[in-house]
Design a protein around this motif. Structure first.
Motif, PDB file in Angstrom:
ATOM      1  N   SER A  51      -0.906   8.810  -1.774  1.00  0.00           N
ATOM      2  CA  SER A  51      -1.328   8.307  -3.080  1.00  0.00           C
ATOM      3  C   SER A  51      -0.510   8.830  -4.250  1.00  0.00           C
ATOM      4  N   ALA A  97      -6.285   2.485   4.414  1.00  0.00           N
ATOM      5  CA  ALA A  97      -5.267   3.471   4.067  1.00  0.00           C
ATOM      6  C   ALA A  97      -4.122   3.449   5.071  1.00  0.00           C
ATOM      7  N   TRP A  98      -2.911   3.608   4.556  1.00  0.00           N
ATOM      8  CA  TRP A  98      -1.706   3.578   5.390  1.00  0.00           C
ATOM      9  C   TRP A  98      -1.765   4.669   6.460  1.00  0.00           C
ATOM     10  N   THR A 130       0.867  -1.193   0.000  1.00  0.00           N
ATOM     11  CA  THR A 130       0.000   0.000   0.000  1.00  0.00           C
ATOM     12  C   THR A 130       0.895   1.232   0.000  1.00  0.00           C
ATOM     13  N   PRO A 131       0.538   2.260  -0.772  1.00  0.00           N
ATOM     14  CA  PRO A 131       1.389   3.459  -0.782  1.00  0.00           C
ATOM     15  C   PRO A 131       1.219   4.260   0.512  1.00  0.00           C
ATOM     16  N   THR A 132       2.273   4.942   0.950  1.00  0.00           N
ATOM     17  CA  THR A 132       2.133   5.798   2.126  1.00  0.00           C
ATOM     18  C   THR A 132       1.170   6.933   1.795  1.00  0.00           C
ATOM     19  N   PHE A 147      -5.351  -0.094  -1.611  1.00  0.00           N
ATOM     20  CA  PHE A 147      -5.515   1.245  -1.028  1.00  0.00           C
ATOM     21  C   PHE A 147      -6.312   1.218   0.273  1.00  0.00           C
ATOM     22  N   ALA A 148      -6.887   0.059   0.583  1.00  0.00           N
ATOM     23  CA  ALA A 148      -7.693  -0.029   1.795  1.00  0.00           C
ATOM     24  C   ALA A 148      -7.205  -1.199   2.640  1.00  0.00           C
TER      25      ALA A 148
END
Lengths: 110, 282
Positions: free
Chosen positions: A49, A82-83, A45-47, A79-80
């Motif tokens: 977006s 969220a980080w 997951t990205p820190t 994406f879920a």
């Protein structure tokens, strides 16, 4: 023979390209690892977006796992949930503090 | 600065008719419309892509370095959000188009962003007022969408919302600082509010696409959204000693692919590399 544990060990050597003192595992962006024979699937997951380092991180993960003996590596994005900074481990937090002190601008008094 | 809204004759038909049973498909020269959920995702993605591009124009031109970096980071966030929404649009569409294809290989008439976000960046005050008006709307919309019945849309909205909340704090503080600042800064941002106000109505339009995506679990009460937005904006404007213009006639058209002349210029720049070197990799 790759296992989930050995994949995590390998991922612990893949550093965040922007703050190369902590690994992608420390950073809390590895959300899942799947191993089916020597095909490894890593869910990341990205820190945030718009993170421009995401592609590089994917490449680094792929290279490290291929070097560790994986025949095929799939890096998928989620994406879920969220980080959040809560996912940064305690040890990694300490490394970040040290790194930021080292990079700190000298104080006026110095 | 004045914007020229393209307002040609109506042969390709308005689709902004709430409650209409079917989508009136475009005439031969007009834009074709995609499935409702795809249209809906393009609107979300295009708003953020175009605004992100406008903000990126400040990179290297900010009034102070900290602000230059802030604007570029916000631009990056918005382009990131656009990439997620356009990526999902491509998946739902199922014709093999990814976020890049949608961003770089569509014409202006195929873009679904609101007119507000495509206007030239203007001065720093204009950029901040536009950003604030958009951010306030975006935070409310994404908050509502993060609880919607479509898991994919809800996840992307929740992710984007976390970042948009910071954007709103940033832009609202600047609006107050500039509005309640010097005579010069006050006059400039008041003029920006006067120019931009007529582009805010489009953000709250409800049309048949909004009706149709209820089938996908997306039900947004835009009237309720508007009333929350308005009270949020009035509060900030009051603190900024700025006046909201009365009786503005709202501009519209972006959701149907009818844009100001500015979008074409923006896309020409934004798409130039991708179009000059199709399929390039490095």
């Amino acid at each position: 023979m790759l296992t989930r544990e050995s994949v995590y060990d390998t991922l612990a050597t893949v550093m965040d390209p922007e703050v190369p003192v902590i690994s992608v595992v420390d950073l809390g962006i590895i959300r899942d690892v799947g191993v089916a024979d020597d095909h490894v699937t890593v869910t990341v997951t990205p820190t945030y977006s718009g993170c421009p380092a995401m592609r590089e991180i994917e490449d680094d993960i792929r290279t490290a796992l291929l070097d560790a003996g994986a025949r095929e590596v799939t890096v998928q994005m989620t994406f879920a949930p969220a980080w959040t900074t809560d996912w940064i481990g305690a040890e990694a937090r300490e490394k970040l503090h040290t790194a930021s002190r080292r990079r700190a601008v000298p104080s006026r008094a110095a | 600065m004045s914007a020229h809204v393209s307002d040609d004759d109506d042969t390709d038909g308005p689709i902004a008719t709430a409650g209409a049973a079917t989508l009136r498909v475009a005439g031969t020269r007009g834009p074709a419309f995609a499935a409702p959920l795809v249209e809906y995702l393009l609107r979300l993605g295009d708003d953020r892509l175009v605004l992100g591009h406008r903000l990126s124009e400040w990179c290297g031109h900010g009034p102070i370095l900290e602000e230059d970096i802030a604007l570029s980071n916000i631009a990056l966030d918005l382009v990131g959000h656009a990439s997620m929404f356009l990526g999902l649009a491509g998946e739902v569409e199922g014709q093999g188009r990814d976020a890049d294809a949608l961003a770089y290989l569509r014409e202006g008439v195929q873009y679904r962003n609101a007119l507000l976000v495509e206007l030239p960046r203007g001065d720093f005050g204009f950029t901040m007022v536009r950003q604030f008006l958009f951010d306030a709307h975006s935070v409310l919309l994404l908050d509502a969408l993060s609880g919607c019945g479509h898991p994919g849309v809800a996840a992307l909205a929740a992710k984007s919302l976390k970042e948009d909340k910071y954007h709103l704090r940033h832009s609202s503080e600047w609006v107050v600082r500039l509005g309640d600042g010097t005579t010069e800064s006050h006059a400039r941002v008041q003029q920006s509010v006067d120019e931009l106000w007529r582009y805010t109505g489009e953000l709250f339009e409800h049309d048949i696409i909004d009706d149709a995506v209820a089938a996908d679990g997306i039900v947004i009460d835009r009237a309720a959204l508007f009333s929350r937005w308005e009270s949020m904006v009035r509060d900030v404007m009051q603190r900024a000693t700025l006046t909201i213009p009365e009786g503005a006639v709202m501009a519209s058209g972006g959701r149907r692919g009818r844009h100001t002349e500015y979008l074409g210029h923006l896309l020409t720049v934004m798409q130039s590399v991708a179009r000059a070197h199709p399929g390039a990799s490095w």
